[in-house]
Motif scaffolding. Structure first.
Motif, short mmCIF file in Angstrom:
data_model
loop_
_atom_site.label_atom_id
_atom_site.label_comp_id
_atom_site.label_asym_id
_atom_site.label_seq_id
_atom_site.Cartn_x
_atom_site.Cartn_y
_atom_site.Cartn_z
N PHE A 152 118.51 -17.75 30.00
CA PHE A 152 119.11 -17.68 28.66
C PHE A 152 118.40 -16.64 27.81
CE2 PHE A 152 120.31 -22.41 29.16
CZ PHE A 152 121.48 -22.05 29.81
N ASP A 153 117.07 -16.61 27.90
CA ASP A 153 116.28 -15.65 27.11
C ASP A 153 116.59 -14.21 27.55
OD1 ASP A 153 114.11 -15.16 25.16
OD2 ASP A 153 113.10 -14.33 26.92
N THR A 154 116.69 -14.00 28.85
CA THR A 154 117.01 -12.66 29.37
C THR A 154 118.39 -12.22 28.92
OG1 THR A 154 115.62 -13.01 31.32
CG2 THR A 154 117.30 -11.29 31.45
N LEU A 155 119.36 -13.12 29.00
CA LEU A 155 120.72 -12.80 28.57
C LEU A 155 120.76 -12.47 27.08
CD1 LEU A 155 123.74 -12.64 29.21
CD2 LEU A 155 123.89 -15.11 28.74
N TYR A 156 120.03 -13.24 26.28
CA TYR A 156 120.00 -12.99 24.84
C TYR A 156 119.41 -11.62 24.54
CZ TYR A 156 118.86 -13.50 19.91
OH TYR A 156 118.75 -13.31 18.56
N ARG A 157 118.33 -11.27 25.23
CA ARG A 157 117.68 -9.97 24.98
C ARG A 157 118.59 -8.80 25.39
NH1 ARG A 157 112.28 -10.43 23.79
NH2 ARG A 157 111.37 -12.51 24.11
N ARG A 158 119.37 -9.00 26.43
CA ARG A 158 120.29 -7.95 26.84
C ARG A 158 121.43 -7.78 25.85
NH1 ARG A 158 120.91 -8.92 33.43
NH2 ARG A 158 118.78 -8.24 33.97
N LEU A 159 121.87 -8.90 25.28
CA LEU A 159 122.96 -8.83 24.30
C LEU A 159 122.48 -8.37 22.93
CD1 LEU A 159 124.87 -12.13 25.20
CD2 LEU A 159 125.53 -9.77 25.75
N HIS A 160 121.17 -8.57 22.66
CA HIS A 160 120.60 -8.17 21.38
C HIS A 160 119.33 -7.34 21.64
CE1 HIS A 160 122.92 -11.84 20.58
NE2 HIS A 160 123.17 -11.31 19.39
#
Length: 236
Positions: A225-233
């Motif tokens: 989830f943290d990786t996905l969030y960083r990629r989106l933001h």
């Protein structure tokens, strides 16, 4: 895997079941009847405000309020956790929901017993629906075990495993708030909750929560989830 702790909780469940099955032990029968008749005497026109309050506490609308309180406790657990943020608690919430959904499905398909609630079992009782216009639950033909109780125990167990002491204590208190209104109006026996639901929780949940894989699963989900969030933001 903490097999000793798991077997300890499983043993407690076995003791609960044996205490109910032994014909010479009438503890649960007496407790069920005593609690039901104590509260049932206060339902009726002599106690209109109390009766209406009980009706409110046993509506679907109040169940939704309790669900909101549950989410609030989950958010509190996240805010008080110094070792994890929203990715970790999102993962905990999803795993907890999956466990609750699985147990709920098993309960309704295989474990529910045809056991009339106190209001259907006993004759000449005060029935809540006779004194209120609200659509409040006051009876059940298959009351054992309590699904409300089991779902609340799933939540409390996850909080006891992952949250701090204050949040865990609030979650345990919520279990009582969820189950007590149904008991007070006779929609459930005490044993539906604190024997049936508790025994199932003591058998199943330790195998989930006293196991190292649950920590690895939640850590892996949180990292994703943290990786996905960083990629989106990316700016964050």
């Amino acid at each position: 895997m903490d097999i000793r702790r798991i077997l300890f909780y499983n043993l407690l469940a076995l003791v609960l079941v044996i205490s109910w099955w032994l014909p010479t032990v009438l503890f649960w029968t007496r407790l069920d009847d005593d609690v039901f008749f104590f509260f049932n005497q206060f339902i009726g026109p002599v106690y209109p405000h109390w009766t209406e309050l009980l009706a409110v506490l046993n509506t679907r609308a109040f169940d939704k309020i309790l669900f909101g309180v549950l989410l609030g406790i989950l958010c509190l657990a996240m805010l008080r956790d110094r070792n994890g943020g929203w990715p970790k608690w999102l993962a905990i919430g999803l795993v907890m929901s999956a466990v609750a959904a699985t147990l709920g499905a098993l309960l309704h398909e295989h474990l529910l017993m045809v056991r009339p609630s106190p209001t259907l079992w006993h004759g000449q009782v005060n029935l809540l629906s006779d004194y209120t216009s609200l659509h409040a639950k006051d009876s059940a033909s298959d009351s054992f075990p309590s699904d409300h109780g089991l779902m609340a125990m799933v939540f409390a167990s996850f909080m006891l495993r992952f949250a701090d002491r204050l949040t865990a204590a609030l979650a345990v208190t919520l279990t009582g708030l969820v189950t007590l209104p149904r008991i007070m109006v006779g929609a459930h026996w005490v044993s539906d909750v604190y024997l049936g639901s508790l025994a199932i929780a003591l058998v199943v949940l330790p195998w989930v929560l006293c196991n190292a894989w649950i920590v690895r699963l939640i850590s892996g989900m949180a990292a994703a989830f943290d990786t996905l969030y960083r990629r989106l933001h990316p700016s964050h």
